[in-house]
Design an enzyme around this catalytic site. Structure first.
Site, PDB file in Angstrom:
ATOM      1  N   THR A 184       0.871  -1.175   0.000  1.00  0.00           N
ATOM      2  CA  THR A 184       0.000   0.000   0.000  1.00  0.00           C
ATOM      3  C   THR A 184       0.908   1.225   0.000  1.00  0.00           C
ATOM      4  OG1 THR A 184      -0.048   0.041   2.405  1.00  0.00           O
ATOM      5  CG2 THR A 184      -1.819  -1.166   1.323  1.00  0.00           C
ATOM      6  N   GLU A 329      -5.675  -3.065  -1.555  1.00  0.00           N
ATOM      7  CA  GLU A 329      -6.218  -4.277  -0.929  1.00  0.00           C
ATOM      8  C   GLU A 329      -7.334  -4.916  -1.739  1.00  0.00           C
ATOM      9  OE1 GLU A 329      -5.431  -1.485   0.571  1.00  0.00           O
ATOM     10  OE2 GLU A 329      -4.844  -1.764   2.665  1.00  0.00           O
ATOM     11  N   LYS A 436     -14.621  17.011  12.358  1.00  0.00           N
ATOM     12  CA  LYS A 436     -15.749  17.025  13.286  1.00  0.00           C
ATOM     13  C   LYS A 436     -15.832  18.392  13.940  1.00  0.00           C
ATOM     14  CE  LYS A 436     -18.230  13.865  16.167  1.00  0.00           C
ATOM     15  NZ  LYS A 436     -18.189  12.658  16.970  1.00  0.00           N
ATOM     16  N   TRP A 441     -20.232  16.214  11.379  1.00  0.00           N
ATOM     17  CA  TRP A 441     -19.159  15.882  10.439  1.00  0.00           C
ATOM     18  C   TRP A 441     -19.185  16.771   9.204  1.00  0.00           C
ATOM     19  CZ3 TRP A 441     -15.390  12.917  12.066  1.00  0.00           C
ATOM     20  CH2 TRP A 441     -15.640  11.967  13.055  1.00  0.00           C
TER      21      TRP A 441
HETATM   22  P1  ADP Z   1      -3.277   4.452  -0.083  1.00  0.00           P
HETATM   23  O1  ADP Z   1      -4.451   4.088   0.802  1.00  0.00           O
HETATM   24  O2  ADP Z   1      -1.995   4.180   0.581  1.00  0.00           O
HETATM   25  O3  ADP Z   1      -3.394   5.810  -0.727  1.00  0.00           O
HETATM   26  P2  ADP Z   1      -4.421   3.080  -2.295  1.00  0.00           P
HETATM   27  O4  ADP Z   1      -3.922   3.429  -3.633  1.00  0.00           O
HETATM   28  O5  ADP Z   1      -4.763   1.673  -2.014  1.00  0.00           O
HETATM   29  O6  ADP Z   1      -3.316   3.476  -1.300  1.00  0.00           O
HETATM   30  O7  ADP Z   1      -5.642   4.028  -1.974  1.00  0.00           O
HETATM   31  C1  ADP Z   1      -6.925   3.589  -1.661  1.00  0.00           C
HETATM   32  C2  ADP Z   1      -7.725   4.746  -1.159  1.00  0.00           C
HETATM   33  O8  ADP Z   1      -7.859   5.749  -2.171  1.00  0.00           O
HETATM   34  C3  ADP Z   1      -9.147   4.408  -0.806  1.00  0.00           C
HETATM   35  O9  ADP Z   1      -9.242   3.805   0.451  1.00  0.00           O
HETATM   36  C4  ADP Z   1      -9.816   5.772  -0.871  1.00  0.00           C
HETATM   37  O10 ADP Z   1      -9.620   6.510   0.315  1.00  0.00           O
HETATM   38  C5  ADP Z   1      -9.077   6.452  -1.983  1.00  0.00           C
HETATM   39  N1  ADP Z   1      -9.905   6.362  -3.192  1.00  0.00           N
HETATM   40  C6  ADP Z   1      -9.822   5.474  -4.187  1.00  0.00           C
HETATM   41  N2  ADP Z   1     -10.758   5.709  -5.126  1.00  0.00           N
HETATM   42  C7  ADP Z   1     -11.475   6.779  -4.707  1.00  0.00           C
HETATM   43  C8  ADP Z   1     -12.597   7.514  -5.212  1.00  0.00           C
HETATM   44  N3  ADP Z   1     -13.181   7.205  -6.361  1.00  0.00           N
HETATM   45  N4  ADP Z   1     -13.053   8.562  -4.482  1.00  0.00           N
HETATM   46  C9  ADP Z   1     -12.479   8.893  -3.321  1.00  0.00           C
HETATM   47  N5  ADP Z   1     -11.428   8.245  -2.789  1.00  0.00           N
HETATM   48  C10 ADP Z   1     -10.930   7.200  -3.465  1.00  0.00           C
END
Ligand code: ADP
Length: 533
Positions: A184, A329, A436, A441
């Site tokens: 990640t 994930e 918050k 929120w």
């Molecule tokens: P990291 O969490 O380390 O940035 P990832 O590339 O796995 O690595 O990122 C996943 C995260 O990216 C998601 O949990 C979410 O918060 C964000 N994300 C992915 N797609 C979207 C989307 N369409 N809109 C908003 N957030 C998104």
């Protein structure tokens, strides 16, 4: 009673075998580091993947061992994808934009025995050589720099292939065997290893290729701007082989002008990337008054995409934008904003509002939004809760990490979302980024969306600031478009007409640039620490 059908394991090697047998002369185009165009094919990719597998075997790589890659999107990296997983080893894609310290930690944690790297990343590796003793050899995917001495035995990719046989029978592995390892990006914590299996990779590729997904076909020309090291390039290398699509690999030049030139010259029909790259491409197209003549579908994910970008590509360029949601994930694609019958006729503002959703679940995964007690919240598009996910290509644990991340069989994503009656989910925030204020929120993503729709604002980030009375209050940082002028007061007045009064930022500050993560997303953790928050 069992059915009487053949049981064939779902293996990554079956993708490249199919692409070779049925689409052997379909092109794989790749832009080299010096800007020249390299032309190959699915047939040649298969042949060279088998040569590389032979070479790796001769170098002592065993099934289950990790072989790291550190490279941009190009044909050699694609060949490595298929060679490493195909032979039963594990292809560990490493993000070169991470800090050297993080790369050292990841390589050591994965215990990579061998690395395949682009020449430009060699100095980076030399700087961490003492910390990655697990690496026995480095294969340079390109020309080995002349006189440079190295802490590692350096081998040249092309020299290795020249002497390697192209006969290699891909082993019939158990489909549950590990195929790919990706960490990640560590936006919200330390990087964790996600270990994809052959089965999960194949099923994910199938799902991504479907018409209501990214919709791959043998008539498509697919260009993944999303890097091969960012969660399997969202399935592009596999879905393209599965369908026999032509693949265009853009190398390291991902600026608007370079992408535009490649998309036009290769007649690209399908692409995908994070909002940041589409923002750059949009600025280039706007400033040069250019039109994309062939592109039909543009996938965007990894972060919420500003509505201005979606609106521009849909309305001005007449391209279908495919917003999606996923995470490392989840392989990563789990949801896409594709119309059901009810949305298929939407036009104008209604369509753009609907495209702001993050997506509905693809078959093979399921999504649910739950409250603090783990109960599903109403699917009314306004009640928010924690997003959880489960399915064939969702991780069940992290590589070499104690503990079970699952809750009642679901993976808790750390995202906060709403779900509407049609099953469309929309991320309102990462749980850690929600603000918050006075017990209520505020969605930082929604505020950013509104701020970024101001004509002078290029990019916006909202973070919470501690407040003695309200707990937290929003604070907006914005980058202005070049040549545009605005005052914080003007932006505030703009927001006043569009969001609730208590959502209005206490502070609005213009900055030269905002920090981004190694995968090109807004880095709010860095912004907070820059600001001492
Ligand atoms: P990291 O969490 O380390 O940035 P990832 O590339 O796995 O690595 O990122 C996943 C995260 O990216 C998601 O949990 C979410 O918060 C964000 N994300 C992915 N797609 C979207 C989307 N369409 N809109 C908003 N957030 C998104």
């Amino acid at each position: 009673m069992f059915g009487l059908m053949m049981h064939r394991p779902l293996l990554v090697s079956s993708l490249i075998e199919h692409a070779d047998r049925h689409h052997g002369d379909t092109e794989i185009v790749s832009r080299e580091a010096n800007g020249s165009i390299h032309r190959s094919s699915w047939g040649a990719t298969h042949q060279r993947a088998r040569q590389l597998a032979n070479a790796l075997q001769a170098l002592g790589v065993k099934p289950g061992e990790r072989v790291g890659t550190l490279g941009w999107n190009h044909h050699r990296h694609l060949e490595a994808y298929y060679a490493i997983s195909g032979m039963g080893a594990i292809c560990h894609t490493i993000n070169p934009r991470l800090f050297p310290d993080q790369i050292a930690g990841i390589v050591a944690h994965a215990e990579d025995v061998l690395l395949l790297v682009d020449p430009m990343f060699l100095p980076l590796l030399e700087s961490i050589a003492s910390r990655i003793g697990c690496v026995r050899q480095i294969i340079v995917m390109g020309e080995r720099p002349g006189e440079a001495t190295s802490a590692f035995p350096l081998l040249e990719y092309e020299a290795l292939l020249k002497t390697a046989s192209s006969r290699f029978d891909w082993p019939e592995l158990d489909e549950r065997s590990a195929a790919v390892l990706c960490y990640t990006s560590g936006t919200t914590g330390k990087p964790k290893g996600v270990l994809y299996s052959h089965r999960s990779t194949l099923l994910h590729a199938w799902a991504v290729a479907l018409p209501d997904s990214l919709s791959f076909s043998a008539c498509d020309v697919a260009l993944p701007v999303v890097p091969l090291f960012h969660a399997n390039a969202w399935g592009f290398p596999y879905a393209a082989a599965l369908t026999g699509a032509k693949l265009v690999l853009p190398g390291a030049q991902l600026d608007g002008a370079s992408l535009y030139a490649l998309m036009e010259s290769e007649r690209v029909t399908l692409t995908a990337g994070v909002p940041t790259v589409w923002n750059q491409l949009m600025q280039y197209l706007q400033s040069e008054g250019r039109k994309l003549h062939y592109l039909k579908r543009l996938g965007v994910g990894g972060a919420a995409c500003p509505k201005t970008i979606i609106g521009y590509f849909e309305d001005v360029q007449q391209i279908t934008v495919l917003p999606g949601w996923g995470m490392t994930e989840t392989s990563p694609v789990a949801a896409l904003t594709r119309p059901k019958a009810r949305q298929s006729g939407l036009k104008g503002q209604e369509r753009r509002d609907w495209l702001a959703r993050s997506g509905r679940a693809l078959f093979g995964v399921d999504l649910e939004v739950v409250d603090e007690q783990g109960q599903s919240v109403a699917h009314d598009g306004v009640t928010f809760g924690h997003l959880q996910v489960k399915g064939h290509w969702v991780c069940s644990g992290y590589y070499r990490e104690e503990g079970d991340p699952l809750e009642n069989g679901w993976f808790p994503t750390g995202d906060v979302a709403v779900m509407d009656a049609d099953g469309f989910m929309q991320i309102t925030d990462r749980a850690k980024d929600m603000i918050k204020s006075g017990g209520e929120w505020i969605s930082s993503i929604e505020l950013e969306q509104v701020a970024a729709s101001h004509p002078a604002v290029l990019e916006a980030a909202v973070i919470g600031m501690p407040h003695p009375h309200w707990g937290e209050r929003p604070c907006l940082f914005a980058v202005l478009r070049s040549g545009e002028e605005a005052t914080p007061e003007a932006v505030l007045r703009y927001l006043e007409q569009r969001v609730a009064k208590w959502w209005l930022p206490d502070r609005i500050e213009f900055v030269e640039a905002l920090p981004h993560t190694a995968t090109g997303k807004l880095n709010k953790a860095a912004l907070r620490s820059e600001r001492g928050l």
